[in-house]
Design an enzyme around this catalytic site. Sequence first.
Site, short mmCIF file in Angstrom:
data_model
loop_
_atom_site.label_atom_id
_atom_site.label_comp_id
_atom_site.label_asym_id
_atom_site.label_seq_id
_atom_site.Cartn_x
_atom_site.Cartn_y
_atom_site.Cartn_z
N TRP A 104 0.93 -1.44 -0.14
CA TRP A 104 -0.59 0.32 0.33
C TRP A 104 1.27 1.13 0.10
O TRP A 104 0.34 2.28 -0.82
CB TRP A 104 -0.95 -0.15 0.72
N ASP A 174 -1.53 7.24 6.84
CA ASP A 174 -3.10 5.95 6.16
C ASP A 174 -2.83 5.17 6.81
O ASP A 174 -2.33 4.32 7.32
CB ASP A 174 -2.01 5.95 4.51
N LYS A 198 -12.80 -1.71 6.53
CA LYS A 198 -11.96 -2.37 7.84
C LYS A 198 -12.24 -2.30 8.93
O LYS A 198 -13.19 -3.89 9.07
CB LYS A 198 -10.33 -2.27 7.46
#
Lengths: 364, 364
Positions: A104, A174, A198
């Site tokens: 990511w 993030d 999530k």
Amino acid sequence: MHRNQLNFSGGPGALPDSVLQQVQQAVVELPETGLSVLGMSHRSSWFVDLLAQTEADLRALLQVPDDYSVAFLQGGSSLQFSMIPMNFSVPGAAAAEYVTTGYWSRKVLEEASRVGPMRVIWDGAASGYRALPSLDALDWDTRASFRHYVSNETVEGLQFPAVTDLPGSPLIADMSSDFMSKPFDVRAYGMVYAHAQKNLGPAGVTVTLIRNALLERTPDTLPPMLDYRTHIKHRSNYNTPPVFAIYVMAKVLHWIRDEIGGLDAMRDINSRKSAALYATLDGLREVVDCHAEKAARSMMNIAFRFKDARLDTLFKEKSTEAGLSGLGGHRSLGGMRASLYNAVSEQAVKRLTTFINEFAVRYA
Amino acid sequence: MHRNQLNFSGGPGALPDSVLQQVQQAVVELPETGLSVLGMSHRSSWFVDLLAQTEADLRALLQVPDDYSVAFLQGGSSLQFSMIPMNFSVPGAAAAEYVTTGYWSRKVLEEASRVGPMRVIWDGAASGYRALPSLDALDWDTRASFRHYVSNETVEGLQFPAVTDLPGSPLIADMSSDFMSKPFDVRAYGMVYAHAQKNLGPAGVTVTLIRNALLERTPDTLPPMLDYRTHIKHRSNYNTPPVFAIYVMAKVLHWIRDEIGGLDAMRDINSRKSAALYATLDGLREVVDCHAEKAARSMMNIAFRFKDARLDTLFKEKSTEAGLSGLGGHRSLGGMRASLYNAVSEQAVKRLTTFINEFAVRYA
């Protein structure tokens, strides 16, 4: 509530049963409005109140300081990757600095590099993205526009420890895959962002927390939709927000507060869950490898594989048959991954560890 | 399915009861996966298949030609306002041309003007945005990058007739509030876009149809998330899409196809609904004004007000009490607005016209 599969998916992930029950009712009729939540106007007093209350609930759970703004946006974390340098790059400052620790944080670069000057201050490629640096040991440039890292690498299962103080340029994180899984000190950050899918709700809404001083950097030349100030000024109701996703998020926040007991309790549960799974995997170290080095292990995502790769395929097949869903590893890494987001219960983890032990006895 | 209120909101709007019933089940468990739709991975074969099938269903209903791409995006139509000039402005071409017919086409300018050269080719301000121009009578510049208009002005209740052929630079239409309410000729357009929350689903997903030749203009310097080619190449599954909103949209498309009988039948129903309401309002012309001139009247949104403004307030109060929800006009225009999107039934419109007549007899 009966469901045939337990969800260990990397995301969108499981949501609490008690939330799903409320949502099920709201799809047909919200008792307080007489309408389906899917047909509620974003200008209705019901939704305007919901937005304000959701922001207040989030602020209370995280103890967000008053000089931070909250906005709920669309486009996922992926749109933030470019909006951040659009809004916060300072002309003439040193390049923004990015820590690259896995899938990511590398995706972030693809977007950010199109917008403003940036440099990678650390890259974990040499270790196969199994380890993390100590953030306070990196050679940060205090003249950089900002610094960016990903707090939890969902694919590789690496998680940074809490940051409390890291002097220098504004720190941006993030937190998509560990936001609201434990408390953290918002003051340590210039900005924090996380998509909901999530630990917080369904895909379709992204939470941003921004220190107000940073907003003074935003140039007046951006399209309003890409200017954080627009969304903050309009209380996340500039254009039509994802009403349903925000409604579900509101219910998940109540679940964390009222049923779990807050973020300290959430962290304790999450900590016990991952400890149980790591203990199981460590007990099988002769046949199973965890991807992450011990010091970098994530509470949220545990990537592992059998030394005998044929067992990986069999494991995915047998676990699905046993009602344990989503255990295949990310397509970029292979192997297995168990994601233990907030709504994955300790009982679900117990079923998983029992299954792993039985599988190892039988096949490994 | 019992609900206390009928929904005439400007959007997010009503959805069909049969769709809501399927969604209600899926929130707890999708029968085909054993998981909640809210926790389905966007990389699961279930969702990948759903995306492909939804695109195919949309293509079949609209007869989308093969040389057009379809993408489902986030950010609402409002993000399209700036993405369009980012992707399709041609350096050195004449300014993109915009038709300005009401609230939404003026909002487009706020975003687009930050990105590329543009000019307003027609503005309805002088008439108070009650009328529309004839598109083929405007003095278009064939060297313009593209031309843009809004097919239905949601706030003012103005709707363009179908465009079949308009030679010149690529024609781009924001069809957010009349997309899938009737057939149209995709070939007449370079691009068409529409958010879901009027006729197609909940807020959170936006449909784009783009003629492939236009994509050759897109510069390689855009962040991938703002580059249409990214989303098309990844079949609307580049970053995590709004899984739930797309699932609901898929069910609405099935409803249009299987229960309504397709877009011709949908148009006929919508036409009868708006004709009934306009007939009622015209019958009360001594006490009620419609905002739109007759030639510009919309099938989707009907804005009206009482000549005696005190009755507007009373109407909103009494209609809500009577179980007719969302009839207040947009905050920029005041008065009333009835939105008759696809899922508003003919019976619901009958209840509305009956209420209006009884209200007029009693109070006007």
